[in-house]
Design a protein around this motif. Structure first.
Motif, PDB file in Angstrom:
ATOM      1  N   ASP B 175       0.823  -1.205   0.000  1.00 15.34           N
ATOM      2  CA  ASP B 175       0.000   0.000   0.000  1.00 15.34           C
ATOM      3  C   ASP B 175       0.861   1.259   0.000  1.00 15.34           C
ATOM      4  O   ASP B 175       0.532   2.254  -0.644  1.00 15.34           O
ATOM      5  CB  ASP B 175      -0.955  -0.015   1.202  1.00 15.34           C
ATOM      6  N   LEU B 188       0.795  -4.619  -7.347  1.00 17.16           N
ATOM      7  CA  LEU B 188      -0.585  -5.086  -7.378  1.00 17.16           C
ATOM      8  C   LEU B 188      -0.639  -6.604  -7.241  1.00 17.16           C
ATOM      9  O   LEU B 188      -1.472  -7.151  -6.516  1.00 17.16           O
ATOM     10  CB  LEU B 188      -1.267  -4.654  -8.685  1.00 17.16           C
ATOM     11  N   ARG B 191       0.290  -7.706  -3.725  1.00 14.69           N
ATOM     12  CA  ARG B 191      -0.819  -7.407  -2.820  1.00 14.69           C
ATOM     13  C   ARG B 191      -1.923  -8.453  -2.941  1.00 14.69           C
ATOM     14  O   ARG B 191      -2.433  -8.965  -1.948  1.00 14.69           O
ATOM     15  CB  ARG B 191      -1.382  -6.016  -3.115  1.00 14.69           C
ATOM     16  N   ASP B 195      -3.051 -11.055  -0.040  1.00 12.71           N
ATOM     17  CA  ASP B 195      -4.428 -11.017   0.446  1.00 12.71           C
ATOM     18  C   ASP B 195      -5.024 -12.421   0.439  1.00 12.71           C
ATOM     19  O   ASP B 195      -5.639 -12.863   1.402  1.00 12.71           O
ATOM     20  CB  ASP B 195      -5.249 -10.072  -0.426  1.00 12.71           C
ATOM     21  N   LYS B 196      -4.799 -13.115  -0.672  1.00  7.62           N
ATOM     22  CA  LYS B 196      -5.345 -14.464  -0.805  1.00  7.62           C
ATOM     23  C   LYS B 196      -4.760 -15.397   0.254  1.00  7.62           C
ATOM     24  O   LYS B 196      -5.483 -16.119   0.934  1.00  7.62           O
ATOM     25  CB  LYS B 196      -5.013 -14.986  -2.199  1.00  7.62           C
ATOM     26  N   ARG B 199      -6.057 -14.755   3.747  1.00 12.21           N
ATOM     27  CA  ARG B 199      -7.408 -15.263   3.983  1.00 12.21           C
ATOM     28  C   ARG B 199      -7.396 -16.783   4.155  1.00 12.21           C
ATOM     29  O   ARG B 199      -8.171 -17.334   4.941  1.00 12.21           O
ATOM     30  CB  ARG B 199      -8.329 -14.829   2.859  1.00 12.21           C
ATOM     31  N   GLU B 200      -6.503 -17.441   3.439  1.00 12.12           N
ATOM     32  CA  GLU B 200      -6.350 -18.888   3.633  1.00 12.12           C
ATOM     33  C   GLU B 200      -5.865 -19.178   5.047  1.00 12.12           C
ATOM     34  O   GLU B 200      -6.382 -20.075   5.720  1.00 12.12           O
ATOM     35  CB  GLU B 200      -5.314 -19.440   2.640  1.00 12.12           C
ATOM     36  N   LYS B 203      -8.527 -18.810   7.520  1.00 10.18           N
ATOM     37  CA  LYS B 203      -9.418 -19.970   7.523  1.00 10.18           C
ATOM     38  C   LYS B 203      -8.795 -21.115   8.300  1.00 10.18           C
ATOM     39  O   LYS B 203      -9.456 -21.776   9.097  1.00 10.18           O
ATOM     40  CB  LYS B 203      -9.719 -20.414   6.092  1.00 10.18           C
ATOM     41  N   ARG B 206      -9.212 -20.550  11.902  1.00 12.64           N
ATOM     42  CA  ARG B 206     -10.582 -20.812  12.344  1.00 12.64           C
ATOM     43  C   ARG B 206     -10.826 -22.317  12.426  1.00 12.64           C
ATOM     44  O   ARG B 206     -11.443 -22.807  13.375  1.00 12.64           O
ATOM     45  CB  ARG B 206     -11.585 -20.197  11.365  1.00 12.64           C
ATOM     46  N   LYS B 207     -10.325 -23.023  11.435  1.00 12.74           N
ATOM     47  CA  LYS B 207     -10.516 -24.485  11.395  1.00 12.74           C
ATOM     48  C   LYS B 207      -9.894 -25.122  12.630  1.00 12.74           C
ATOM     49  O   LYS B 207     -10.517 -25.985  13.279  1.00 12.74           O
ATOM     50  CB  LYS B 207      -9.860 -25.035  10.126  1.00 12.74           C
ATOM     51  N   VAL B 210     -12.007 -24.501  15.664  1.00 10.57           N
ATOM     52  CA  VAL B 210     -13.206 -25.343  15.700  1.00 10.57           C
ATOM     53  C   VAL B 210     -12.840 -26.757  16.143  1.00 10.57           C
ATOM     54  O   VAL B 210     -13.527 -27.370  16.966  1.00 10.57           O
ATOM     55  CB  VAL B 210     -13.886 -25.364  14.317  1.00 10.57           C
ATOM     56  N   LYS B 213     -12.051 -26.854  19.822  1.00  7.03           N
ATOM     57  CA  LYS B 213     -13.276 -26.742  20.603  1.00  7.03           C
ATOM     58  C   LYS B 213     -13.993 -28.087  20.645  1.00  7.03           C
ATOM     59  O   LYS B 213     -14.491 -28.528  21.683  1.00  7.03           O
ATOM     60  CB  LYS B 213     -14.180 -25.680  19.963  1.00  7.03           C
TER      61      LYS B 213
END
Lengths: 377, 399
Positions: B175, B188, B191, B195-196, B199-200, B203, B206-207, B210, B213
């Motif tokens: 940026d 570009l 970036r 970003d991709k 996000r992986e 995830k 988060r996995k 879960v 838990k």
């Protein structure tokens, strides 16, 4: 209202050189006028007065500046004032430079005025043109908008609705949809911005407008932008989907936590659905949305949603997602020619649906009323 | 000088002079055998420069080199020279050497900010190709500090961050770069990739959460089931010690710790596997059970003894068709066997009714489970060993 003599006198008090207390009272008076429709309409015919308000935004007294901005905000909320404000007061030339001044304390107020002025197409064009004249590109607006902490004294949330309004113009959309720059990509995360529904709504509105041009759909749905997850996340809930359904989802929608909340503003939910529906216009868009398991998300959403208007939009989307592909020549739903008798039938069906929705809304309101009355007892 | 010979067309006795050479050997002539080697030593003719220039062996080369690094020049000139040297090494892919040159250049501390920024940036590139990502990142950062609009440094910073998997960092670098060059394709692309990947990674986090838990809940349910049955788990010395010292990282520490203790403490020399009690889909518990045969110092490990099965069910199979090889006297037959569990506190032995289920026995008042694994002593009724073993111990017989 005021007599001509009184009006002239008032105007004479509204100058930078006037004594502070007189100036203050005069501007307070004008603010009072803008508080109601009649006052606004009266001022519509007094461009000198409007001009004075704009000039006084540079006044050294903060109280007076606040009043003037407040008055201008009220005035800009009235559509009939748009052209006078834009053409006869030099408002845009004077205020635009301060919009992106990181130190300017009243930047938020300028945002609000601009977002009001840009609501309808005609004055929107004037605003857009003025921005270009001041060399303030849309990519710069987006950059500032996405830079939290840019202005310590102003949140600039209203840049959201401003962008949304501006993108009703095709020429403005070109800047947001610029493939050689990183513009629209910066906006996407804000569909989930909890702290401000104004900002969220502005972003979703912008995205929806950008989806009007179906020539850009492929790019928008591709990895270069990847708009889909950001539209779905606000609509997705904590419900667990089957392993198979989960695997097919976009990465951002997998393994959502138990406390995942959906978008709380029904208008924004509706806009999100409208955007998704727009993206189903092309065969490719439909294919991508089917492949990425949008349907299960909508299925759960439909179970959860209570607002009839939003439900209706959701069901429209679901129909496309689970329906068969249209026959040859009808792949692009936006370009299909509708025969007259079918068109009439559809209009009739729409009217019936509208009536039904209104009935549902009435019933819902009655239920809510009864509920609250019960609780009061 | 010899006078010109009469009648000859000569130039100052040049011919005579030349004639002399044919006879005399030039003092410093190259040897016929090693003239190629010799040639290679002359700076002008050498094909490649030696790695290290030894002033003894190669005085000419050392001399020329010292001219390059002449200290009479200004710091800027010296730094520039070192930058060029570094660049040359870089082109040859001699990254280590180029780092040294750039470092020397920076040491000159010249006043030229741009030059220093370039030295840092180039050194960052060299470190990058050497795989020293942190050093490269530090250099890119230093370059940017000197010259905030140095796009090469910013791109390098982004690339290093990418290698270090710091995706947020990549986005920040990109940026900044895009502010200067909004349409730069490299920025570009970096970036978009970062970003991709970010996000992986989100995830995956988060996995994992879960999954953790879910495991937590399973453990809780298991402990609850055990408690519900009135089965008493004993904390061993080790787990008691560990319990008081260790911190819980999650709020549900109690449950996982108790079960962790079960698993960990079960890793004795006796247990072949780290088996743990588990609950099946019908909510039935299955226990890892140890049978001890003190007469022969043998053990049998049943990894999943269903709580509803009886001891006889298992013994009939274990000692059914074939008796174990260590049973030399062939006396460990199901109908002759007696099972006991030991009360760890009082040391009493309690005989087990073989027709009863495991659950039933575990619920016995004086039955405490050590390390989450029930163990039973197996003796042959009436045998000499059994008499000796049981003498002196308080035994509670089953009715």
């Amino acid at each position: 209202m005021l007599s001509d003599g009184e009006a002239t006198e008032l105007l004479s008090f509204l100058t930078l050189e006037t004594r502070a207390d007189v100036k203050g009272q005069a501007s307070e008076y004008v603010l009072g006028l803008t508080g109601n429709r009649d006052g606004c309409r009266y001022l519509q015919s007094k461009p000198d007065c409007l001009q004075a308000l704009v000039t006084l935004t540079s006044d050294p007294s903060i109280a007076i500046v606040k009043d003037c901005f407040h008055a201008l905000i009220n005035l800009s909320a009235d559509e009939t004032l748009h052209q006078p404000l834009v053409t006869e007061t030099g408002l845009l030339a004077k205020l635009l430079p301060k919009l992106l001044d990181p130190e300017y304390v009243f930047a938020d107020r300028i945002c609000t005025i601009l977002s009001n002025l840009s609501r309808h197409e005609r004055t929107c064009r004037d605003v857009f043109r003025a921005l270009q004249e001041q060399d303030i590109g849309l990519d710069r607006l987006v950059e500032v908008f996405c830079n939290q902490g840019f202005n310590k004294k102003a949140s600039l949330h209203y840049l959201g609705p401003l962008l949304s309004n501006l993108t009703q113009l095709p020429e403005a959309r070109l800047f947001i949809l610029d493939r050689d720059r990183c513009v629209i990509q910066r906006l996407l995360p804000y569909t989930q911005y909890e702290e401000s529904s104004t900002r969220r709504g502005g972003v979703v509105g912008t995205l929806r407008n950008c989806c009007f041009d179906h020539a850009h759909h492929e790019w928008l749905l591709s990895d270069a932008v990847d708009i889909l997850p950001y539209l779905l996340l606000p609509l997705a809930g904590p419900e667990e989907l089957s392993e198979e359904e989960n695997e097919g989802l976009p990465v951002d929608l997998q393994y959502l936590p138990e406390d995942k909340k959906r978008e709380e503003d029904p208008d924004i939910r509706k806009m999100l659905l409208e955007t998704l529906i727009l993206l189903t216009a092309t065969r490719l868009g439909r294919q991508i949305m089917k492949d990425k398991n949008v349907y299960p998300i909508m299925r759960e959403f439909d179970k959860w949603e209570k607002d009839p208007q939003v439900i209706s939009a959701c069901e429209k989307l679901v129909q496309v997602l689970i329906g068969d592909e249209p026959e040859e020549g009808m792949e692009n739903l936006m370009e299909v020619e509708i025969p007259k008798d079918v068109e009439e039938k559809l209009i009739e069906m729409d009217a019936k649906e509208q009536a039904q929705m209104e009935k549902d809304e009435q019933e819902q309101m009655e239920k809510d009323k009864q509920e609250s009355e019960k609780n009061l007892k | 000088m010899a006078a010109p010979a009469q009648g000859e067309d000569s130039d100052d006795g040049m011919d005579e002079f030349m004639e002399k050479f044919k006879a005399q050997k030039y003092k410093n002539a190259f040897n016929e055998s090693n003239w190629e080697e010799e040639f290679n030593k002359v700076p002008m003719f050498m094909k490649t420069a030696p790695e290290i220039i030894d002033p003894e062996k190669n005085p000419d080369l050392a001399c020329i080199q010292s001219i390059i690094h002449d200290d009479d020049r200004t710091p800027e000139e010296q730094a520039r020279g070192l930058k060029d040297e570094g660049n040359d090494y870089f082109k040859e892919k001699n990254y280590k050497k180029s780092v040294l040159s750039y470092t020397e250049g920076l040491k000159k501390n010249c006043m030229d900010l741009e030059l220093n920024a370039i030295l840092y940036t180039n050194r960052a590139a060299a470190h990058f190709y050497l795989g020293n990502m942190r050093s490269a990142l530090n250099d890119a950062t230093a370059a940017k500090k000197l010259k905030p609009d140095h796009v090469k440094a910013i791109i390098r910073g982004a690339q290093c961050s990418m290698e270090l998997r710091n995706y947020v960092g990549v986005l920040q670098w990109c940026d900044e770069g895009l502010k200067l060059l909004p349409t730069d394709k490299k920025l570009l692309e970096l970036r978009a990739t970062a970003d991709k990947l970010k996000r992986e990674a989100d995830k995956d986090a988060r996995k994992a959460k879960v999954k953790a838990k879910k495991e937590q809940n399973e453990k809780k349910a298991l402990l609850a089931a055990i408690k519900e049955r009135g089965i008493k788990l004993l904390k061993t010395e080790l787990s008691r010690h560990r319990g008081s010292d260790s911190e819980d990282d999650d709020g549900h520490g109690g449950a996982s710790r108790a079960l962790a203790d079960l698993e960990l403490d079960g890793m004795g020399s006796q247990e072949a596997t780290g088996a743990c009690v588990f609950m099946d889909e019908q909510g039935v518990l299955h226990w890892p059970v140890l049978f001890l045969y003190p007469e022969h110092s043998q053990t049998d490990f049943i990894s999943a003894f269903c709580e509803n099965s009886s001891f006889m069910d298992h013994l009939a199979v274990m000692f059914g068709e074939e008796l174990p090889p260590w049973d030399t006297e062939r006396k460990y037959q199901p109908q002759n066997l007696q099972l006991f569990f030991e009360d760890p506190e009082k040391g009493h032995l309690y005989q087990v009714d073989l027709e009863k289920s495991l659950l039933n026995v575990l619920q016995h008042q004086r039955c405490f489970l050590k390390a989450g694994s029930p163990s039973f002593i197996v003796l042959v009724s009436g045998s000499l060993f059994s008499k000796q073993f049981l003498s002196g111990k308080k035994v509670k017989r089953s009715k």
